[in-house]
Scaffold this active site. Structure first.
Site, mmCIF file in Angstrom:
data_model
loop_
_atom_site.group_PDB
_atom_site.id
_atom_site.type_symbol
_atom_site.label_atom_id
_atom_site.label_comp_id
_atom_site.label_asym_id
_atom_site.label_seq_id
_atom_site.Cartn_x
_atom_site.Cartn_y
_atom_site.Cartn_z
ATOM 1 N N MET A 114 -14.841 25.238 44.878
ATOM 2 C CA MET A 114 -15.874 25.877 45.271
ATOM 3 C C MET A 114 -15.953 27.472 44.854
ATOM 4 O O MET A 114 -15.353 28.169 45.453
ATOM 5 C CB MET A 114 -15.724 25.795 46.922
ATOM 6 C CG MET A 114 -16.787 26.382 47.665
ATOM 7 S SD MET A 114 -16.795 25.945 49.278
ATOM 8 C CE MET A 114 -18.424 26.468 50.103
ATOM 9 N N CYS A 141 -14.581 30.500 47.547
ATOM 10 C CA CYS A 141 -14.086 30.177 49.062
ATOM 11 C C CYS A 141 -12.752 30.150 49.148
ATOM 12 O O CYS A 141 -12.307 29.199 48.465
ATOM 13 C CB CYS A 141 -15.068 28.921 49.699
ATOM 14 S SG CYS A 141 -14.461 28.384 51.360
ATOM 15 N N HIS A 182 -11.433 26.413 50.132
ATOM 16 C CA HIS A 182 -11.892 25.585 49.111
ATOM 17 C C HIS A 182 -12.007 25.742 47.673
ATOM 18 O O HIS A 182 -12.336 24.963 46.880
ATOM 19 C CB HIS A 182 -13.213 24.949 49.632
ATOM 20 C CG HIS A 182 -13.043 24.754 50.946
ATOM 21 N ND1 HIS A 182 -13.990 25.035 52.295
ATOM 22 C CD2 HIS A 182 -12.587 23.614 51.664
ATOM 23 C CE1 HIS A 182 -13.589 24.611 53.312
ATOM 24 N NE2 HIS A 182 -12.765 23.344 52.973
ATOM 25 N N HIS A 206 -16.114 28.230 55.979
ATOM 26 C CA HIS A 206 -15.941 28.842 54.678
ATOM 27 C C HIS A 206 -15.853 30.480 54.857
ATOM 28 O O HIS A 206 -16.086 31.009 55.755
ATOM 29 C CB HIS A 206 -17.264 28.432 53.912
ATOM 30 C CG HIS A 206 -17.568 27.043 53.640
ATOM 31 N ND1 HIS A 206 -16.775 26.332 53.031
ATOM 32 C CD2 HIS A 206 -18.565 26.246 54.199
ATOM 33 C CE1 HIS A 206 -17.175 24.819 52.956
ATOM 34 N NE2 HIS A 206 -18.327 24.940 53.823
#
Length: 828
Positions: free
Chosen positions: A820, A812, A815, A754
């Site tokens: 996210m 992130c 994602h 991440h």
């Protein structure tokens, strides 16, 4: 006898002399007498062996050969020879379809073994006629097993074996070829351990034929002279296998077969006299044993790869539902549906399976598909939505085809078609005749394009059923929809769905049908969720009721299979399906209920596959564990460790991963590691046709190509005031309240790597920009991620101290499309 291409190739191959092969090192006088082919299925061998030429007999005065890249290639050919007899052994046990699958896999792997020193390129370079004969005989082997003709299969395997044997003799010296022949005989006895759990009588036959081939072969006298102890041990163990199989003693068959292989390998070291040469071949026997374990694992039913493929197919239906919501003017709900798919996939068992099966499909699904779909929905980009949904389908079909075998992709395609036909029925019921017709026409075009080999498989399975599905019902539905005849259209759509279920039951096993139907029922659960989102709760409850009725009626054997595989799961499956209906009827959260049911539907796929193939799981794993135990004590262990530490460590790691999972992807990774190890022991690692790391399983969270940068540290600092855990596709907590001066550690907790990037327009104006990697702008942080910078991987944390009060929004990069994102609220 008519001189067919097959007969011509067989005759040509048998007439070739070693002296004509590229890279040979034998003299003309060595090509005048005959020897016996140890690989011949008939047991007695054929006069002239593989090619009719003489191979020089090893003597005490013959200089020991040196290992080379040619030795490693020859060892790889020897592993392929062993797999030819794997296929025949399966046919001997009546497992013809599995035998045909092995033959097909040998062909596929041979075609893929490219590169200058790959088995394919080297065989073609050695002699083009041998190469053509081998490929022709491989095709004949598959066809013979497909038609359940054991005698023809034995002939084809022997012919293909002879071509590889002649190539080995042409590219190596006589003692190397003899040592590899002996190792092959050991691998042939080992096949008895593969088929014994299925058919003990077949195991006895397999061992008897290997023993007869040994008795009639030239290597019989060579090993007796070079190592009398190994000679006796091999014969005694092979005879013990026959006796144990006659008593249906499967465990003793495995033990004695392993002893026979061990004796053949030990004898090969004595025959050739060069440890590196024998060791190179020894590594190839480990590869062959791993394929044996995989073959046994698959005999009880479909592999875990099929369950992965079934789970991936379900995503297709869920993304289609998102498209329906978007078209119905519900972009936020559509976006949420896509993000739900993304989030589920990041934590799914099928995630790594898709990445290992096809990295292109994996990337296409996540980037060109899901991520692009979220962006297109946000932008109200209709063509972009359509393009992204197409990318999802294309990528997942590629993945399903890579993971499935035989009729499996077609069976899953039928389940997907059933889900889409269900969508068409819902559109029709809602009065959207044009939408229903568009779905039916799209399915017709997809069917005609033979996606997932569905069209061809259905037609081959049953011409009558093919006509019923396509001509009578699918085309009938399209015509009725165009004519505005809703009653006829409904009847044809239902008829098409029934025909597809019948196809599933005829083309696949109960486990196959269960995988398709579990996906279909989960898709119907999400249909109910979509209907409820559109305010049609009564219809949502009806859809679930119909799905429940279909399950209770048997669902092609799915109902009974699930109850037998896992009674507790069966009960929760029914309960959670009923909960969707209850939520729809009472105004509850239908989406949450559908997601809960989806978890059980996917679990059912794996449970039923596990139960179907689990009967031989212990034996399969025992075979694989035998490889590890033997390697730890083997001479080649030290040879490999000394040759190249990296190749040694990768070999052991890949072997351990295969023992744990027995999956196709782990097997491919181990085979690649073994091939590289063969070249290492042969002293030719630079010529290895596979690079270091080929076939990596892609463990989540770590990538040596990624870098952290400033404030990315190992573990969580003790002085951190707060911790935000980065799950697969979520920050937990999503919103965090802190005080000025507090330090927050963003800890990698799950999933792939991440990063943490602040939204420039969502932080206080007077705040210093922050992001993992120490970038000074959002644009720089995003560009840095593309270069592998700013990553937070497994075991790491990104640490930031908040000095400015206000709301700080962040996300992130890889994602974000899955939702996210997070917020840190800093109080003064």
């Amino acid at each position: 006898m008519r001189r067919t291409r097959r007969n011509l190739l067989r005759t040509t191959g048998a007439a070739l002399v070693v002296g004509s092969l590229a890279g040979c090192n034998t003299s003309d006088t060595e090509s005048e007498s005959t020897e016996t082919d140890v690989g011949t299925e008939g047991g007695g061998g054929s006069s002239g062996g593989a090619t009719g030429e003489e191979t020089e007999e090893p003597t005490g005065t013959t200089a020991a050969p040196a290992a080379s890249a040619e030795t490693a290639v020859a060892a790889e050919w020897n592993a392929m020879r062993a797999r030819l007899f794997d296929a025949v052994a399966l046919g001997t046990a009546g497992e013809f379809a599995d035998g045909a699958s092995v033959a097909a896999d040998v062909f596929a792997r041979f075609e893929e073994s490219s590169g200058e020193w790959g088995a394919h390129e080297q065989l073609e370079a050695t002699n083009e006629q041998v190469y053509e004969s081998f490929e022709s005989n491989l095709g004949e082997l598959r066809e013979a097993l497909g038609s359940e003709s054991l005698d023809d299969a034995r002939d084809a395997a022997s012919d293909a074996d002879q071509q590889l044997q002649s190539a080995i003799r042409g590219r190596t010296d006589p003692t190397t070829a003899a040592a590899f022949d002996l190792q092959l005989l050991g691998m042939r006895v080992e096949n008895a351990a593969v088929v014994a759990p299925v058919d003990a009588e077949a195991a006895a036959t397999v061992a008897e034929r290997a023993l007869e081939a040994f008795e009639a072969s030239e290597v019989h006298d060579l090993v007796e002279e070079a190592d009398a102890e190994s000679y006796g041990a091999f014969e005694n163990a092979a005879e013990a296998v026959v006796e144990a199989a006659g008593s249906d003693d499967v465990e003793t068959v495995r033990e004695e077969a392993d002893a026979a292989l061990s004796a053949s390998v030990t004898g090969s070291y004595a025959v050739v006299g060069t440890p590196a040469v024998a060791g190179t071949g020894h590594l190839a026997t480990y590869q062959a044993e791993a394929f044996d374990a995989a073959a046994l694992s698959g005999l009880g039913g479909p592999s875990t790869d099929f369950a992965h493929a079934a789970a991936l197919t379900l995503y297709r239906a869920r993304v289609d539902d998102a498209g329906v919501l978007y078209a119905a003017g519900q972009p936020e709900r559509a976006k949420s549906a896509v993000q739900s798919v993304f989030q589920h996939f990041e934590g799914a068992r099928a995630h790594e399976a898709l990445e290992a099966a096809s990295e292109e499909a994996y990337t296409g699904f996540e980037d060109d598909g899901l991520t692009a779909l979220v962006e297109a929905i946000d932008a109200g980009d209709d063509p972009g939505v359509e393009s992204a949904i197409s990318a999802v389908h294309e990528s997942l079909v590629t993945g399903v085809t890579a993971l499935g075998s035989g009729p499996e992709p077609a069976v899953l395609e039928a389940g997907y078609f059933r889900a889409r036909l269900g969508d068409a029925r819902e559109l029709l019921e809602a009065g959207d005749t044009a939408g229903a017709r568009a779905v039916a026409q799209d399915l017709f075009q997809t069917f005609e394009a033979n996606e997932a080999d569905f069209h061809e498989t259905l037609e081959e399975t049953s011409a009558e059923l093919y006509e019923t599905f396509e001509e009578e019902h699918l085309v009938g539905a399209i015509d009725a929809l165009e004519a505005g005849d809703e009653q006829a259209a409904e009847a044809h759509l239902a008829g098409a769905m029934d025909a597809l279920l019948q196809f599933e039951t005829e083309a696949g096993s109960v486990a196959h049908v269960s995988g398709a139907e579990a996906g279909y029922m989960a898709a119907r659960g999400f249909d109910a969720s979509g209907l409820a989102a559109l305010g049609r709760t009564e219809r949502a409850a009806t859809v679930v009721q119909e799905a429940f009725a279909g399950f209770e009626a048997g669902a092609g054997g799915f109902h009974e299979a699930l109850e037998g595989a896992d009674e507790e799961l069966y009960e929760t499956f029914e309960s959670k399906l009923g909960a969707i209906r209850s939520a729809a009827s009472s105004g509850g959260d239908v989406t949450a209920a559908a997601q809960a049911f989806n978890a059980d539907a996917v679990a059912a796929m794996y449970a039923i596959v596990g139960a179907a193939g689990g009967s031989f799981g212990d034996q399969s794993r025992a075979l694989a564990q035998d490889v590890f135990a033997d390697f730890e004590e083997a001479r080649v262990h030290e040879l490999l460790e000394e040759a190249d530490g990296g190749a040694y460590e990768t070999f052991e790691a890949r072997l351990g991963a295969f023992i744990e999972s027995l999956s196709t992807e782990a097997l491919s990774a181990f085979a690649a590691a073994t091939l590289r190890a063969q070249f290492a022991v042969a002293g030719a690692l630079d010529e290895a046709p596979v690079e270091a790391g080929t076939g990596d399983s892609g463990e989540s969270g770590g990538d040596s190509d990624l870098q952290g940068g400033p404030n990315v540290v190992e573990d969580v600092p003790e002085d951190a005031d707060h911790v935000v855990k980065m799950q697969a596709v979520a920050f937990e907590p999503k919103e965090l309240t802190v005080k000025v001066g507090d330090t927050v550690a963003f800890e990698h907790a799950a999933g792939e790597a991440h990063n943490v990037v602040a939204y420039e327009d969502e932080i206080p104006e007077d705040a210093t920009y922050w992001a993992s990697g120490g970038f000074d702008s959002q644009e720089a942080a995003e560009a840095g991620w593309d270069e592998g910078e700013g990553a937070v991987q497994s075991g790491q944390s990104y640490v930031h101290t908040f000095e400015t009060a206000g709301s700080h929004g962040y996300y992130c990069v890889p994602h974000e499309a899955a939702g996210m994102v997070g917020t840190v609220v800093v109080e003064g």
